[in-house]
Design a protein around this motif. Structure first.
Motif, PDB file in Angstrom:
ATOM      1  N   TRP A  87       0.834  -1.202   0.000  1.00  0.00           N
ATOM      2  CA  TRP A  87       0.000   0.000   0.000  1.00  0.00           C
ATOM      3  C   TRP A  87       0.874   1.260   0.000  1.00  0.00           C
ATOM      4  O   TRP A  87       0.631   2.210  -0.730  1.00  0.00           O
ATOM      5  CB  TRP A  87      -0.943  -0.028   1.199  1.00  0.00           C
ATOM      6  CG  TRP A  87      -1.758   1.210   1.418  1.00  0.00           C
ATOM      7  CD1 TRP A  87      -1.802   1.951   2.557  1.00  0.00           C
ATOM      8  CD2 TRP A  87      -2.667   1.836   0.498  1.00  0.00           C
ATOM      9  NE1 TRP A  87      -2.666   3.014   2.395  1.00  0.00           N
ATOM     10  CE2 TRP A  87      -3.215   2.959   1.135  1.00  0.00           C
ATOM     11  CE3 TRP A  87      -3.052   1.558  -0.819  1.00  0.00           C
ATOM     12  CZ2 TRP A  87      -4.133   3.813   0.528  1.00  0.00           C
ATOM     13  CZ3 TRP A  87      -3.968   2.407  -1.437  1.00  0.00           C
ATOM     14  CH2 TRP A  87      -4.503   3.510  -0.763  1.00  0.00           C
ATOM     15  N   LYS A  88       1.934   1.214   0.783  1.00  0.00           N
ATOM     16  CA  LYS A  88       2.842   2.373   0.813  1.00  0.00           C
ATOM     17  C   LYS A  88       3.527   2.538  -0.540  1.00  0.00           C
ATOM     18  O   LYS A  88       3.737   3.659  -1.009  1.00  0.00           O
ATOM     19  CB  LYS A  88       3.880   2.221   1.917  1.00  0.00           C
ATOM     20  CG  LYS A  88       3.222   2.254   3.284  1.00  0.00           C
ATOM     21  CD  LYS A  88       4.199   2.716   4.318  1.00  0.00           C
ATOM     22  CE  LYS A  88       3.443   3.071   5.589  1.00  0.00           C
ATOM     23  NZ  LYS A  88       4.312   3.418   6.675  1.00  0.00           N
ATOM     24  N   GLN A  91       1.234   4.213  -3.103  1.00  0.00           N
ATOM     25  CA  GLN A  91       1.111   5.663  -2.978  1.00  0.00           C
ATOM     26  C   GLN A  91       2.279   6.412  -3.615  1.00  0.00           C
ATOM     27  O   GLN A  91       2.164   7.600  -3.914  1.00  0.00           O
ATOM     28  CB  GLN A  91       0.971   6.043  -1.513  1.00  0.00           C
ATOM     29  CG  GLN A  91      -0.429   5.705  -1.028  1.00  0.00           C
ATOM     30  CD  GLN A  91      -0.495   5.621   0.456  1.00  0.00           C
ATOM     31  OE1 GLN A  91      -0.420   6.621   1.131  1.00  0.00           O
ATOM     32  NE2 GLN A  91      -0.602   4.410   0.961  1.00  0.00           N
ATOM     33  N   LYS A  95       1.566   9.005 -11.571  1.00  0.00           N
ATOM     34  CA  LYS A  95       0.267   9.030 -12.262  1.00  0.00           C
ATOM     35  C   LYS A  95       0.322   8.326 -13.619  1.00  0.00           C
ATOM     36  O   LYS A  95      -0.678   7.794 -14.082  1.00  0.00           O
ATOM     37  CB  LYS A  95      -0.176  10.488 -12.460  1.00  0.00           C
ATOM     38  CG  LYS A  95      -0.651  11.142 -11.190  1.00  0.00           C
ATOM     39  CD  LYS A  95      -1.713  12.204 -11.488  1.00  0.00           C
ATOM     40  CE  LYS A  95      -2.356  12.686 -10.222  1.00  0.00           C
ATOM     41  NZ  LYS A  95      -1.419  13.533  -9.413  1.00  0.00           N
ATOM     42  N   ILE A 172      -6.242   0.107  -5.962  1.00  0.00           N
ATOM     43  CA  ILE A 172      -6.380   1.225  -5.014  1.00  0.00           C
ATOM     44  C   ILE A 172      -7.788   1.225  -4.407  1.00  0.00           C
ATOM     45  O   ILE A 172      -7.952   1.392  -3.192  1.00  0.00           O
ATOM     46  CB  ILE A 172      -6.076   2.573  -5.717  1.00  0.00           C
ATOM     47  CG1 ILE A 172      -4.580   2.648  -6.033  1.00  0.00           C
ATOM     48  CG2 ILE A 172      -6.497   3.765  -4.860  1.00  0.00           C
ATOM     49  CD1 ILE A 172      -4.143   3.896  -6.759  1.00  0.00           C
ATOM     50  N   TYR A 175      -8.040  -1.376  -1.600  1.00  0.00           N
ATOM     51  CA  TYR A 175      -7.350  -0.935  -0.379  1.00  0.00           C
ATOM     52  C   TYR A 175      -8.191   0.125   0.332  1.00  0.00           C
ATOM     53  O   TYR A 175      -8.348   0.095   1.556  1.00  0.00           O
ATOM     54  CB  TYR A 175      -5.970  -0.360  -0.711  1.00  0.00           C
ATOM     55  CG  TYR A 175      -4.831  -1.358  -0.639  1.00  0.00           C
ATOM     56  CD1 TYR A 175      -4.350  -1.806   0.596  1.00  0.00           C
ATOM     57  CD2 TYR A 175      -4.213  -1.846  -1.778  1.00  0.00           C
ATOM     58  CE1 TYR A 175      -3.288  -2.696   0.680  1.00  0.00           C
ATOM     59  CE2 TYR A 175      -3.150  -2.744  -1.696  1.00  0.00           C
ATOM     60  CZ  TYR A 175      -2.695  -3.164  -0.471  1.00  0.00           C
ATOM     61  OH  TYR A 175      -1.649  -4.055  -0.388  1.00  0.00           O
ATOM     62  N   GLN A 176      -8.757   1.052  -0.455  1.00  0.00           N
ATOM     63  CA  GLN A 176      -9.536   2.136   0.170  1.00  0.00           C
ATOM     64  C   GLN A 176     -10.799   1.599   0.816  1.00  0.00           C
ATOM     65  O   GLN A 176     -11.188   1.990   1.908  1.00  0.00           O
ATOM     66  CB  GLN A 176      -9.859   3.207  -0.869  1.00  0.00           C
ATOM     67  CG  GLN A 176      -8.630   4.068  -1.148  1.00  0.00           C
ATOM     68  CD  GLN A 176      -8.824   5.037  -2.285  1.00  0.00           C
ATOM     69  OE1 GLN A 176      -9.722   4.858  -3.114  1.00  0.00           O
ATOM     70  NE2 GLN A 176      -7.978   6.053  -2.360  1.00  0.00           N
TER      71      GLN A 176
END
Ligand code: C5P
Length: 229
Positions: A87-88, A91, A95, A172, A175-176
């Motif tokens: 997850w890190k 981030q 893009k 993503i 995870y969110q």
């Protein structure tokens, strides 16, 4: 397909019983992490490599990657579990990438064909992982009573490996949605269990071992020597 590779390498490697963190253990002159990155690079043209290491290893990992002339990399600090480390890494992905390939630093022998096959398969449904069919007989056991509850049908079971490939937006979103509970999974595909995203299983490779215990280092040395012949 613009693919970013996230390489979780923040594990302590306790089971390896080595003082050096697992990803930095040298095997025949090269650390596992470098071997894994080079093996990946042979399989595809990656937009970037995001390497996730323990916080206190960020500077030394950066030096190491420069020394071995790895290109287009970022090094970021990891988390308490593998999933949090990924997850890190996510981030830190720029893009410009629209697909994510996650590959363990502890799997230095991933083949070009496997990477190519996975990227192709993932394109069809949004996600694909590789794994090996199970040779053993598998029992489900009640852990308290030690009584066997059931014999699983091994024909339907696979042992998951990495690489695992997903559309970035789908990964993503999971995870969110799951929040901190996402951090307990032991692979990325688990994030999609029970969802409408169909993650395809591609046949893995028995050479694609994960170095976990000291015996795995001996096996790796053997496979490297055999591969050179
Ligand atoms: O512990 P295990 O061998 O399953 O770890 C798989 C991969 O995940 C390894 O490459 C390890 O460095 C990485 N990992 C991580 N962050 C953690 C734990 C493991 O990046 N907190």
């Amino acid at each position: 397909m613009r693919v970013a590779a996230i390489v979780p390498a923040a594990g302590a490697g306790k089971r390896l019983k080595s003082k050096t963190p697992k990803a930095f253990v040298n095997v025949q002159g090269k650390p596992l992490l470098i071997r894994a990155l080079r093996a990946l690079g042979r399989g595809g043209k990656f937009h970037e490599f995001v390497v996730v290491v323990a916080k206190n290893e960020v500077a030394s990992a950066t030096r190491l990657l420069r020394r071995f002339r790895v290109r287009k990399f970022k090094v970021v600090p990891g988390g308490a579990t593998r999933a949090e480390s990924v997850w890190k890494g996510l981030q830190a992905v720029s893009k410009g990438s629209d697909w994510i390939l996650v590959h363990d630093a502890a799997r230095p022998l991933v083949s070009k064909d496997l990477v190519v096959g996975l990227l192709k398969a993932a394109k069809l449904t949004g996600g694909a992982i590789c794994g090996m069919p199970i040779q053993a007989t598998v029992k489900r056991v009640n852990l308290k009573s030690r009584i066997i509850e059931k014999t699983e049908d091994r024909a339907e079971l696979y042992l998951a490996q990495t690489p695992q490939v997903f559309r970035k937006d789908l990964l993503i979103a999971r995870y969110q949605k799951l929040g901190r509970s996402a951090f307990t999974g032991t692979d990325e595909a688990a994030l999609f269990d029970g969802t409408s995203v169909n993650v395809r299983m591609v046949l893995g490779d028995s050479r694609n071992i994960k170095v976990t215990v000291p015996e795995d280092l001996a096996l790796l040395e053997y496979l490297l020597l055999r591969g050179k012949r």
